[in-house]
Design a protein around this motif. Structure first.
Motif, PDB file in Angstrom:
ATOM      1  N   ASP A   1      34.363  50.294  35.797  1.00 21.71           N
ATOM      2  CA  ASP A   1      35.233  49.401  35.049  1.00 21.71           C
ATOM      3  C   ASP A   1      36.670  49.889  35.144  1.00 21.71           C
ATOM      4  OD1 ASP A   1      33.031  47.941  34.126  1.00 21.71           O
ATOM      5  OD2 ASP A   1      32.797  49.219  32.355  1.00 21.71           O
ATOM      6  N   ILE A   2      37.589  48.968  35.372  1.00 17.85           N
ATOM      7  CA  ILE A   2      39.015  49.276  35.290  1.00 17.85           C
ATOM      8  C   ILE A   2      39.627  48.301  34.293  1.00 17.85           C
ATOM      9  CG2 ILE A   2      41.226  49.377  36.497  1.00 17.85           C
ATOM     10  CD1 ILE A   2      39.726  50.149  39.005  1.00 17.85           C
ATOM     11  N   GLY A   3      40.118  48.842  33.188  1.00 14.17           N
ATOM     12  CA  GLY A   3      40.690  48.029  32.131  1.00 14.17           C
ATOM     13  C   GLY A   3      42.201  48.020  32.187  1.00 14.17           C
ATOM     14  N   GLY A   4      42.790  46.910  31.758  1.00 12.66           N
ATOM     15  CA  GLY A   4      44.239  46.757  31.729  1.00 12.66           C
ATOM     16  C   GLY A   4      44.601  45.510  30.964  1.00 12.66           C
ATOM     17  N   PRO A   5      45.855  45.131  30.966  1.00 11.24           N
ATOM     18  CA  PRO A   5      46.282  43.929  30.244  1.00 11.24           C
ATOM     19  C   PRO A   5      45.685  42.656  30.834  1.00 11.24           C
ATOM     20  CG  PRO A   5      48.156  45.348  30.797  1.00 11.24           C
ATOM     21  CD  PRO A   5      46.984  45.863  31.571  1.00 11.24           C
TER      22      PRO A   5
ATOM     23  N   GLY B   1      33.718  41.296  38.231  1.00 11.46           N
ATOM     24  CA  GLY B   1      33.332  40.563  37.030  1.00 11.46           C
ATOM     25  C   GLY B   1      34.351  40.661  35.919  1.00 11.46           C
ATOM     26  N   HIS B   2      34.207  39.760  34.934  1.00  8.40           N
ATOM     27  CA  HIS B   2      35.061  39.695  33.735  1.00  8.40           C
ATOM     28  C   HIS B   2      36.467  39.202  34.064  1.00  8.40           C
ATOM     29  CE1 HIS B   2      31.769  41.783  31.851  1.00  8.40           C
ATOM     30  NE2 HIS B   2      31.951  42.855  32.600  1.00  8.40           N
ATOM     31  N   LEU B   3      36.556  38.288  35.013  1.00  4.85           N
ATOM     32  CA  LEU B   3      37.843  37.753  35.424  1.00  4.85           C
ATOM     33  C   LEU B   3      38.221  36.536  34.587  1.00  4.85           C
ATOM     34  CD1 LEU B   3      37.414  38.000  39.309  1.00  4.85           C
ATOM     35  CD2 LEU B   3      38.382  39.695  37.737  1.00  4.85           C
ATOM     36  N   SER B   4      39.381  35.994  34.874  1.00  4.74           N
ATOM     37  CA  SER B   4      39.848  34.785  34.193  1.00  4.74           C
ATOM     38  C   SER B   4      39.227  33.551  34.835  1.00  4.74           C
ATOM     39  CB  SER B   4      41.373  34.695  34.267  1.00  4.74           C
ATOM     40  OG  SER B   4      41.787  34.596  35.626  1.00  4.74           O
ATOM     41  N   ALA B   5      39.246  32.449  34.112  1.00  8.64           N
ATOM     42  CA  ALA B   5      38.654  31.215  34.625  1.00  8.64           C
ATOM     43  C   ALA B   5      39.336  30.748  35.906  1.00  8.64           C
ATOM     44  CB  ALA B   5      38.727  30.122  33.556  1.00  8.64           C
ATOM     45  N   ASP B   6      40.655  30.924  35.992  1.00  9.37           N
ATOM     46  CA  ASP B   6      41.353  30.467  37.193  1.00  9.37           C
ATOM     47  C   ASP B   6      41.086  31.362  38.392  1.00  9.37           C
ATOM     48  OD1 ASP B   6      42.781  32.573  36.174  1.00  9.37           O
ATOM     49  OD2 ASP B   6      44.684  31.522  35.978  1.00  9.37           O
ATOM     50  N   SER B   7      40.408  32.464  38.181  1.00 10.80           N
ATOM     51  CA  SER B   7      40.051  33.339  39.302  1.00 10.80           C
ATOM     52  C   SER B   7      38.859  32.802  40.082  1.00 10.80           C
ATOM     53  CB  SER B   7      39.717  34.747  38.798  1.00 10.80           C
ATOM     54  OG  SER B   7      40.779  35.305  38.068  1.00 10.80           O
ATOM     55  N   SER B   8      37.844  32.320  39.384  1.00 11.09           N
ATOM     56  CA  SER B   8      36.618  31.911  40.060  1.00 11.09           C
ATOM     57  C   SER B   8      36.712  30.526  40.687  1.00 11.09           C
ATOM     58  CB  SER B   8      35.429  31.969  39.096  1.00 11.09           C
ATOM     59  OG  SER B   8      35.580  31.048  38.041  1.00 11.09           O
TER      60      SER B   8
ATOM     61  N   GLY C   1      41.882  37.578  41.941  1.00  8.78           N
ATOM     62  CA  GLY C   1      41.902  36.973  40.617  1.00  8.78           C
ATOM     63  C   GLY C   1      42.626  37.877  39.643  1.00  8.78           C
ATOM     64  N   TRP C   2      42.379  37.622  38.355  1.00 10.99           N
ATOM     65  CA  TRP C   2      43.087  38.325  37.292  1.00 10.99           C
ATOM     66  C   TRP C   2      42.134  38.684  36.162  1.00 10.99           C
ATOM     67  CZ3 TRP C   2      44.405  33.848  39.745  1.00 10.99           C
ATOM     68  CH2 TRP C   2      45.529  33.909  40.587  1.00 10.99           C
ATOM     69  N   LEU C   3      42.435  39.756  35.436  1.00  7.50           N
ATOM     70  CA  LEU C   3      41.612  40.146  34.297  1.00  7.50           C
ATOM     71  C   LEU C   3      41.618  39.034  33.264  1.00  7.50           C
ATOM     72  CD1 LEU C   3      42.504  43.907  33.646  1.00  7.50           C
ATOM     73  CD2 LEU C   3      40.931  42.903  35.310  1.00  7.50           C
TER      74      LEU C   3
ATOM     75  N   PRO D   1      39.616  43.332  28.015  1.00  9.12           N
ATOM     76  CA  PRO D   1      39.943  42.957  29.402  1.00  9.12           C
ATOM     77  C   PRO D   1      39.746  44.104  30.387  1.00  9.12           C
ATOM     78  CG  PRO D   1      41.927  43.095  28.036  1.00  9.12           C
ATOM     79  CD  PRO D   1      40.763  43.156  27.109  1.00  9.12           C
ATOM     80  N   HIS D   2      38.933  43.852  31.393  1.00 12.27           N
ATOM     81  CA  HIS D   2      38.695  44.815  32.457  1.00 12.27           C
ATOM     82  C   HIS D   2      37.996  44.106  33.603  1.00 12.27           C
ATOM     83  CE1 HIS D   2      34.628  44.799  30.704  1.00 12.27           C
ATOM     84  NE2 HIS D   2      34.200  45.372  31.815  1.00 12.27           N
ATOM     85  N   VAL D   3      37.951  44.751  34.750  1.00  8.54           N
ATOM     86  CA  VAL D   3      37.149  44.258  35.870  1.00  8.54           C
ATOM     87  C   VAL D   3      35.985  45.220  36.071  1.00  8.54           C
ATOM     88  CG1 VAL D   3      38.641  45.430  37.574  1.00  8.54           C
ATOM     89  CG2 VAL D   3      37.111  43.592  38.310  1.00  8.54           C
TER      90      VAL D   3
END
Length: 279
Positions: free
Chosen positions: A144-148, A193-200, A216-218, A229-231
C-alpha cells in the motif's frame, strides 16, 4: 517540448475564426484544456506528455533484475515517508495528515489483526472468539502507498490494460485498473486498487500503457472501498479473470500466494527492510 507545441497547435486549430492569441493567452488556454480533459484518455502527442520520460527509474530486483521501472507514486521518493506497522490493525494508527509525512507505506506479507472487518473477509470481526482460524483472511499480499486524494498513480512498465472496473463490496478495492506486462520473459499482471472513479472508466481492455504514464488517481473513501486514500499494488504471475485479486489471504493459502503474488518491491524498489511474515 515538441509534444506541448503540438498540443498548442491542436488547441489553436480549435479556435479558428477567432483573432490569433498571444503566447501567454495560449498557455492559459492549454492549462484550462488539460484541467477540463483530465478524465479523458488522450492519445498521440498528449500521451507523450503523460509518459514522463524524465522521471528517475527504479532498478528491478529478484526475478526482474536487469529491468528498470517507473515509480508507482513518484512523490514517495522525494521526501521521507512513514512505513506503517499494521500487525495490530488500525489500532493506534494516526491519520497520515497528522504524522508529518506526505506519504506512507503498508507492507507485503503482513498479518493484520482485526483490520478487515466485513463479510468479504469472513465476518464483522474474523478474530472474534469462536471464529475458526481458517476463516481469517488477514495476511496482506500487496503493498500500500498512501497519500492525498488525487495523487497520480503511474504505470511501472510498458504494457496493456487487462481490465478495469469497480469492486463495490464494503472494504473491497473500489475502483481498479489491472495492467499486463512482459517482464524478463515472464507474463505479469499488476493490480492498482482503491483508485478514483475517473481512473477506471478511462481505460478499455487492450489499451496500451507506457512506462511512467498516469493510470489513475488515489480515490476518496466514497469510491475506494471505504479506506484512507492509498493505492494497493499487487503483482500476479497468474492471469486474473477480471479486475480483482485476493489482496488478503488466510493461512491455508499463504504459501501458494507468496508464489503466485510475488513481493512488489521487485519493481517498486527497497521501500523498507525485512521480508516477513510480519506479525
Amino acid at each position: 517540448p515538441a509534444p506541448r507545441i503540438a498540443l498548442y497547435r491542436s488547441l489553436a486549430a480549435t479556435q479558428r475564426g477567432q483573432p490569433p492569441r498571444e503566447p501567454r493567452e495560449l498557455r492559459a488556454a492549454f492549462s484550462e484544456w488539460l484541467t477540463t480533459n483530465r478524465n479523458r484518455r488522450t492519445r498521440g502527442s498528449c500521451a507523450a506528455v503523460s509518459s514522463l520520460p524524465r522521471m528517475k527509474l527504479i532498478p528491478g530486483s529478484g526475478r526482474f533484475a536487469g529491468s528498470s521501472f517507473a515509480p508507482l507514486v513518484p512523490g514517495l521518493w522525494e521526501h521521507p515517508y512513514l512505513v506503517r506497522d499494521f500487525t495490530r490493525g488500525l489500532e493506534g494508527q494516526a491519520p497520515l495528515s497528522e504524522t508529518g509525512h506526505g506519504y506512507d507505506v503498508g507492507r507485503y506479507n503482513e498479518r493484520r489483526r482485526s483490520m478487515y472487518t466485513s463479510e468479504l473477509f469472513g465476518g464483522a470481526d474474523p478474530w472474534a472468539a469462536g471464529v475458526p482460524p481458517s476463516q481469517r483472511r488477514d495476511i496482506h499480499i500487496g503493498i500500500d502507498i498512501g497519500g492525498p486524494v488525487g495523487t497520480a498513480v503511474h504505470a511501472v512498465a510498458d504494457g496493456t490494460v487487462h481490465s478495469s472496473g469497480y469492486n463495490a463490496a464494503a472494504l473491497d478495492y473500489g475502483h481498479v485498473v489491472v495492467t499486463e506486462h512482459r517482464l524478463c520473459g515472464v507474463n505479469v499482471w499488476a493490480l492498482h486498487g482503491h483508485l478514483s472513479a475517473d481512473s477506471s472508466v478511462r481505460w478499455r481492455p487492450g489499451d496500451k500503457v507506457a512506462r511512467g504514464e498516469v493510470l489513475g488517481w488515489l480515490g476518496g473513501t466514497h469510491e475506494n472501498g471505504g479506506w484512507p486514500p492509498h493505492v494497493h499494488f499487487q503483482l500476479s504471475l497468474c492471469r486474473p479473470e477480471t479486475h480483482d485479486m485476493p489482496g488478503v489471504v488466510a493461512d491455508a493459502q499463504h504459501a501458494s500466494a507468496l508464489q503466485d503474488y510475488p513481493d512488489p518491491r521487485a519493481v517498486l524498489g527497497p521501500l523498507y527492510e525485512g521480508d516477513g511474515l510480519f506479525e
